[in-house]
Motif scaffolding. Structure first.
Motif, mmCIF file in Angstrom:
data_model
loop_
_atom_site.group_PDB
_atom_site.id
_atom_site.type_symbol
_atom_site.label_atom_id
_atom_site.label_comp_id
_atom_site.label_asym_id
_atom_site.label_seq_id
_atom_site.Cartn_x
_atom_site.Cartn_y
_atom_site.Cartn_z
ATOM 1 N N ARG A 156 -21.063 -37.065 -7.148
ATOM 2 C CA ARG A 156 -21.474 -37.177 -5.502
ATOM 3 C C ARG A 156 -19.939 -37.010 -5.405
ATOM 4 N N ALA A 157 -19.303 -36.434 -4.617
ATOM 5 C CA ALA A 157 -18.013 -36.630 -3.487
ATOM 6 C C ALA A 157 -17.244 -37.455 -3.804
ATOM 7 N N GLY A 158 -17.574 -38.490 -3.324
ATOM 8 C CA GLY A 158 -17.645 -39.456 -2.777
ATOM 9 C C GLY A 158 -16.490 -40.454 -4.265
ATOM 10 N N LYS A 159 -17.019 -39.836 -5.551
ATOM 11 C CA LYS A 159 -17.066 -40.825 -6.741
ATOM 12 C C LYS A 159 -16.094 -39.938 -8.089
ATOM 13 N N VAL A 160 -15.246 -39.176 -7.066
ATOM 14 C CA VAL A 160 -14.386 -37.709 -7.911
ATOM 15 C C VAL A 160 -13.407 -37.825 -7.119
ATOM 16 N N SER A 161 -12.266 -38.433 -7.974
ATOM 17 C CA SER A 161 -10.587 -38.802 -7.960
ATOM 18 C C SER A 161 -9.726 -37.012 -7.669
ATOM 19 N N PRO A 162 -8.630 -37.566 -6.903
ATOM 20 C CA PRO A 162 -8.372 -36.265 -6.587
ATOM 21 C C PRO A 162 -7.973 -34.981 -7.633
ATOM 22 N N ALA A 163 -7.422 -35.910 -8.989
ATOM 23 C CA ALA A 163 -6.983 -35.465 -9.583
ATOM 24 C C ALA A 163 -8.243 -34.481 -10.396
#
Length: 293
Positions: free
Chosen positions: A270-277
């Motif tokens: 989910r998006a909340g577990k994805v880093s900016p990079a």
């Protein structure tokens, strides 16, 4: 904070009669809370705000203040800056600032701009220190961040925490990624309701940002920011479904091609577990195969 020798002025004491309560009294205004008017009146907080910038060596040659109000912070900024530009949308308060600080204006140390900070032309400032109107704080912040200048800004505490949040925390979201795209962001001080007159309904916090280039590359900045915004509208969905469900926001003509080409493990998060990079890498892939409009 350490004490000071007797007779030594604190920062901001350029005019002892300009304490927050005296300024409010002379201005003769009643705060319009419908217009987000909550005047910062705690001397200790006011005294500390410029220091959050000077402590990290920020250039104080031209300081921009948005939401100057009655000038309590303006006075303190004049004590450390060569020039201050104060933006105030309330005509009555702007007129008061021009009268109260007539000497500083005449000496070309202060410019007062009457108008909405989202509409007026902003100068080429070196630093902004501001107690922002909360209703427009997000829009103002994202007008300032791309300018690549240090910022010390007052926000609602929840907003501040989301700006500075790390991946995989409850507060992490679109705001964290987009603010972090432009700068290092840190919450430097919580501020209680009682520091304002009248007290707002929420706690506040001071955020300091220091501009820097991100440690990743994006194919197109506007597309990257729109892409991140789109995916966080579906933060409870897997990235696979979020990419497919938000093509109308991100502008992808072929979201299925992005899902097919992307890493399966990433698409299952989910998006909340994805880093900016990782967002940046995925945006690069989407730019290549997703046929963005």
């Amino acid at each position: 904070m350490t004490g000071r020798p007797a007779g030594e002025d604190e920062p901001g004491d350029s005019d002892a009669s300009r304490d927050p309560d005296a300024l409010l009294s002379r201005a003769g205004v009643r705060a319009d809370t419908d217009q987000d008017q909550h005047f910062l009146v705690d001397d200790r907080v006011l005294d500390r705000l410029p220091g959050y910038a000077t402590a990290v060596g920020a250039d104080t040659s031209h300081v921009l203040e948005i939401g100057a109000g009655t000038g309590a912070l303006t006075d303190r900024l004049l004590a450390v800056a060569e020039h201050v530009t104060a933006v105030e949308r309330d005509p009555e308060l702007a007129a008061f600032l021009r009268e109260e600080f007539a000497d500083e204006i005449a000496a070309d140390r202060l410019t007062v701009i009457e108008g909405d900070a989202l509409d007026v032309a902003l100068p080429d400032f070196s630093l902004s220190v501001s107690n922002l109107p909360y209703g427009a704080s997000s829009e103002i912040a994202f007008r300032l961040l791309p300018r690549g200048r240090p910022l010390v800004l007052m926000f609602q505490r929840e907003f501040a925490d989301r700006m500075a949040a790390d991946p995989a925390t409850d507060e992490y979201g679109r705001l964290s990624v987009t603010a972090g795209h432009y700068a290092d962001v840190e919450v430097v001080e919580p501020v209680p309701k009682g520091a304002f007159s009248p007290p707002p309904a929420v706690e506040s916090a001071v955020v300091r940002t220091r501009p820097r280039d991100p440690d990743y590359e994006v194919p197109d900045e506007d597309f990257f920011l729109d892409f991140v915004t789109a995916l966080f509208t579906q933060r409870r969905k897997t990235m696979r479904n979020a990419v497919r469900n938000t093509a109308h926001i991100s502008g992808l003509e072929d979201p299925d091609a992005v899902v097919a080409a992307a890493d399966d493990e990433l698409m299952g998060r989910r998006a909340g577990k994805v880093s900016p990079a990782e967002f940046a890498d995925l945006a690069g892939l989407a730019w290549e195969v997703g046929e963005p409009t």
